[in-house]
Design a protein around this motif. Structure first.
Motif, mmCIF file in Angstrom:
data_model
loop_
_atom_site.group_PDB
_atom_site.id
_atom_site.type_symbol
_atom_site.label_atom_id
_atom_site.label_comp_id
_atom_site.label_asym_id
_atom_site.label_seq_id
_atom_site.Cartn_x
_atom_site.Cartn_y
_atom_site.Cartn_z
ATOM 1 N N GLY A 91 0.802 -1.224 0.000
ATOM 2 C CA GLY A 91 0.000 0.000 0.000
ATOM 3 C C GLY A 91 0.828 1.264 0.000
ATOM 4 N N VAL A 92 1.972 1.266 -0.726
ATOM 5 C CA VAL A 92 2.838 2.449 -0.769
ATOM 6 C C VAL A 92 3.117 2.799 -2.226
ATOM 7 C CG1 VAL A 92 3.913 1.936 1.447
ATOM 8 C CG2 VAL A 92 4.915 0.995 -0.640
ATOM 9 N N GLY A 102 3.348 -1.491 8.965
ATOM 10 C CA GLY A 102 2.180 -2.338 8.744
ATOM 11 C C GLY A 102 2.256 -3.692 9.413
ATOM 12 N N LEU A 103 3.355 -3.971 10.130
ATOM 13 C CA LEU A 103 3.499 -5.270 10.790
ATOM 14 C C LEU A 103 2.576 -5.366 11.994
ATOM 15 C CD1 LEU A 103 7.378 -5.757 10.773
ATOM 16 C CD2 LEU A 103 5.704 -6.910 9.318
ATOM 17 N N HIS A 104 2.230 -6.579 12.327
ATOM 18 C CA HIS A 104 1.460 -6.806 13.552
ATOM 19 C C HIS A 104 2.321 -6.374 14.743
ATOM 20 C CE1 HIS A 104 -0.708 -8.911 16.757
ATOM 21 N NE2 HIS A 104 -1.730 -8.994 15.916
ATOM 22 N N PRO A 132 -1.710 -3.449 5.087
ATOM 23 C CA PRO A 132 -1.460 -2.196 4.359
ATOM 24 C C PRO A 132 -2.237 -1.055 4.995
ATOM 25 C CG PRO A 132 -1.966 -4.003 2.849
ATOM 26 C CD PRO A 132 -2.261 -4.496 4.234
ATOM 27 N N PRO A 133 -1.805 0.168 4.783
ATOM 28 C CA PRO A 133 -2.469 1.321 5.418
ATOM 29 C C PRO A 133 -3.953 1.416 5.107
ATOM 30 C CG PRO A 133 -0.355 1.966 4.459
ATOM 31 C CD PRO A 133 -0.603 0.559 4.015
ATOM 32 N N ALA A 134 -4.369 1.025 3.886
ATOM 33 C CA ALA A 134 -5.775 1.182 3.501
ATOM 34 C C ALA A 134 -6.629 -0.025 3.859
ATOM 35 C CB ALA A 134 -5.868 1.441 1.994
ATOM 36 N N SER A 135 -6.060 -0.972 4.584
ATOM 37 C CA SER A 135 -6.807 -2.199 4.894
ATOM 38 C C SER A 135 -7.002 -2.334 6.398
ATOM 39 C CB SER A 135 -6.055 -3.419 4.349
ATOM 40 O OG SER A 135 -6.696 -4.604 4.733
#
Length: 765
Positions: free
Chosen positions: A299-300, A314-316, A345-348
């Motif tokens: 998402g980049v 974005g990692l857990h 991802p940022p949008a998810s």
């Protein structure tokens, strides 16, 4: 004069870049070493301007003026080689090449020659600083420029060509007079001349040097690509004096560049279209590239690829520290990098599992040049694995709770798996049960039969079963039915799966049932004794009467004078005959009503039928039964117990006789027949004219204790079926079309035809 020096240096750089196949060449002014400034620089097409600027920017020159041995440009290690250029200004020639072994002996000779030519040109420039440009043209250019490894030329301020060095003239195969003015245009490819002329006009108007590419025709007509470079010569007042130019053959380099561009295009297409995220990083771990798949997954955008660990955002949260630590450890040690992470991802809003890997690319010395890696979305596979693991756990739970010993074995029978019930019952651990450890729980007397069963199953690769006693954890042995079935995979490898079922109680019940059947069989024989007593008495009366009569006749014959010896002998013979007949009847009676173990022998079914008819003859006559016999003369012998087969036939005759007791107005016909049945069986049937039965109860007739008679016990036909089935035969009954029923049985034939006994019986009446 400065412009002439620049022209000499540019010619030197272009010659080296083309002739030595290096990555970059440059001239460093020694007075400006601390400023790290290059006076001139050329590079191969593989190195972009931005990458070159960044690589040179990181180049650190110490106070001593010594160049470092290497620098990194666009992720590639470039080995640097420096040589002093002699002239009135102190300069250093810097050559960069990705080959550590540069320069070779041949390359050193080319480098020395080029430096010598450049030094000569620079020295002439210093001696003739006060000479007019025209005299310089006549001396220096004639001596120096002719020796330059390139097509050198000069032109008037308006751009009309005036001078061409020897290499130029030799290459195009034309004279200087043909080329002067605009005659040189004839050597340029028609498709390139307009663009080249436009570039030169632009340089003329702006009084600046420049370069352009065009194809030139060689003396043999072949066109090759050249790099046209120009530089203006200005006087002290800044007025244009002359144009100097150098055309450098770049055909090979251009082909290589085109091939490289094609390869880069295909590689770019491959990396951008491959259904997998790809990425690269510098030796210090900075991610500088992600293909489209990678950018989409994370998402980049390309502009977001900066230094630092931005990718960890974005990692857990539970995996951030471990993942970064693993990456830093790989960078420090050079070990391959591999982690499985949950990434969002940022949008998810959802995390997905990804497999991230990277390998270092090293140079010939083992130094890391770049990291290249992949990022694979394994979420579906991971979820499937988790579902499979859960399914396997459920299956394991089911198998362990099955009330039976479930197991699997290798192709040779060696144990591989045993469920919990198996292990608990036998008191064995999984390790104890593996391989042939399970065999220790088999009763020693049953183990050989079990091993033989295994051998046959493995040889035929087909399902099988065997009964054996297994030792319980407390030492007690119980009977089990052990069943196994093979599973053959695509490679032909065999694995066995099976279950052991406790049949101990059933086994005991079967033994008790067999004993009960034997008792019932004996009872039916005893119960028939009353009906047979009269028939046996009649059978014995005849031979006994014959014995008395013959004995009396013999006494009278011996009493006469002289004694009738011949007649007496004949009466004795007849007496012995009748005695033997009485003995036979007695033996048959004793055998029929005694409990003896079955004796399997080769017997004649016709003779057995005749014997039973003899027993029942009196009873049949008393009940008004008309007997007919159709016995096959070529009937094969059978293997069986004579007494048991007599009992079956007697039960048939007895039931048929009783079924005709109430018949009025028609004859009581009883027919006994034997015949071949197919190639391997013989059949005996008893057909009566009694009341018959409903076809719907034909199977029930042979069930224990089922009877259609008011005073019947329902055991005769049940025992008869057990006897026939013990002879590997079958027994059945069916109603006749008109009156009565037919009872029959079929048993395997031995193939031997016995004629004598039956024929003797017929002769004796």
């Amino acid at each position: 004069m400065v412009s002439y020096e620049i022209l000499v240096l540019e010619t030197l750089l272009d010659t080296l870049l083309s002739g030595l196949s290096v990555d970059l060449v440059g001239v460093l002014r020694n007075e400006g070493v601390r400023d790290q400034s290059f006076e001139l620089m050329r590079s191969s097409p593989e190195l972009s301007a931005d990458a070159l600027e960044a690589g040179i920017g990181r180049l650190h020159i110490p106070q001593t003026g010594m160049l470092p041995k290497t620098t990194i440009i666009a992720g590639t290690t470039i080995f640097l080689h420096a040589t002093l250029i002699e002239g009135h200004v102190s300069r250093t020639l810097v050559v960069g090449c990705r080959r550590q072994e540069f320069p070779t002996d041949d390359e050193s000779r080319v480098l020395s020659h080029a430096l010598l030519q450049a030094s000569i040109g620079l020295q002439h420039a210093r001696k003739d600083q006060g000479v007019t440009s025209q005299s310089l043209y006549k001396t220096d250019l004639e001596e120096v420029v002719d020796s330059l490894p390139g097509l050198a030329w000069s032109s008037a301020p308006d751009g009309s060509a005036e001078y061409f060095n020897g290499q130029f003239l030799s290459y195009v195969g034309m004279s200087a007079d043909q080329l002067r003015g605009v005659g040189w245009r004839a050597t340029v490819h028609p498709d390139d001349i307009d663009g080249l002329a436009a570039e030169f006009r632009q340089m003329l108007s702006e009084l600046r040097g420049g370069e352009a590419e065009a194809r030139m025709r060689r003396f043999d007509g072949e066109y090759r690509w050249f790099l046209f470079r120009t530089n203006p010569l200005l006087d002290s007042s800044g007025a244009l004096v002359r144009w100097y130019g150098l055309n450098i053959d770049i055909e090979d380099r251009k082909r290589a560049a085109d091939a490289l561009m094609a390869n880069e295009f295909h590689l770019r297409q491959l990396t951008e279209t491959i259904p997998q995220a790809l990425w690269s990083a510098t030796p210090d771990g900075v991610i500088g590239y992600l293909n489209k798949k990678g950018l989409t997954f994370m998402g980049v955008e390309t502009k977001d690829l900066t230094e630092g660990t931005w990718w960890a955002d974005g990692l857990h949260p539970d995996q951030v520290e471990t993942t970064i630590g693993t990456w830093l450890r790989s960078i420090a040690t050079g070990e391959p990098y591999q982690v499985e992470v949950l990434y969002r991802p940022p949008a998810s809003n959802d995390y997905r599992w990804a497999d991230v890997r990277a390998l270092p690319m090293r140079d010939e010395n083992g130094a890391i040049l770049m990291w290249y890696g992949s990022l694979i979305d394994i979420h579906d596979r991971k979820t499937a694995q988790e579902d499979m693991a859960a399914s396997e756990n459920r299956l394991q739970l089911i198998i362990d709770t099955i009330p039976g010993m479930v197991w699997s074995a290798l192709s040779d029978g060696g144990g591989e798996f045993a469920n919990r019930h198996f292990r608990t019952y036998l008191g064995l651990s999984m390790d104890d049960a593996r391989n042939w450890g399970w065999a220790t729980a088999v009763h020693p007397e049953d183990l050989p039969d079990m091993m033989e069963a295994w051998r046959i199953m493995a040889e035929r690769v087909e399902a099988g079963e065997v009964e054996a006693r297994l030792r319980r954890f407390d030492g007690e042995y119980r009977w089990f039915l052990c069943r196994g079935s093979p599973l053959v995979d695509a490679a032909g490898d065999v694995k066995w799966f099976g279950i052991n079922v406790d049949i101990h109680d059933w086994k005991l019940a079967q033994d008790e049932l067999r004993e009960a059947q034997a008792e019932l069989s004996h009872m039916t024989r005893v119960m028939g004794m009353g009906q047979l007593t009269a028939a046996i008495a009649h059978e014995l009366a005849q031979p006994l009467f014959g014995i008395v009569t013959n004995a009396s006749a013999g006494m009278e014959m011996l009493s006469t004078e002289p004694p009738n010896i011949h007649g007496a002998k004949e009466t004795v013979r007849r007496t012995l005959r009748d005695a033997n007949r009485a003995s036979d009847v007695t033996e048959r009676l004793r055998a029929m009503y005694s409990k003896k173990d079955p004796v399997v022998e080769l017997v004649d079914l016709n003779a057995i039928a005749q014997e039973v008819i003899g027993f029942a003859h009196g009873d049949l006559r008393k009940n008004g039964v008309s007997l007919r016999m159709h016995l096959s003369a070529d009937l094969p012998a059978v293997r069986g117990d004579r007494i048991q087969l007599q009992q079956v036939i007697f039960n048939f005759i007895k039931n048929s006789t009783e079924a005709m007791n109430g018949v009025v107005g028609r004859s009581k016909d009883l027919e006994i027949s034997t015949m071949r049945e197919g190639p391997s069986h013989v059949r005996l049937a008893v057909k009566d004219a009694g009341v018959g039965f409903d076809r719907g109860i034909s199977e029930k007739l042979f069930s224990p204790f089922f009877t259609t008679k008011a005073n019947g016990m329902g055991v005769g036909l049940s025992v008869s079926r057990a006897i026939v089935e013990s002879h590997n035969g079958r027994l059945w009954a069916e109603p006749n079309q008109a009156h009565g029923a037919t009872f029959a049985f079929s048993i395997p034939a031995d193939g031997v035809v016995i004629r004598g006994t039956f024929e003797n019986e017929l002769r004796q009446g």
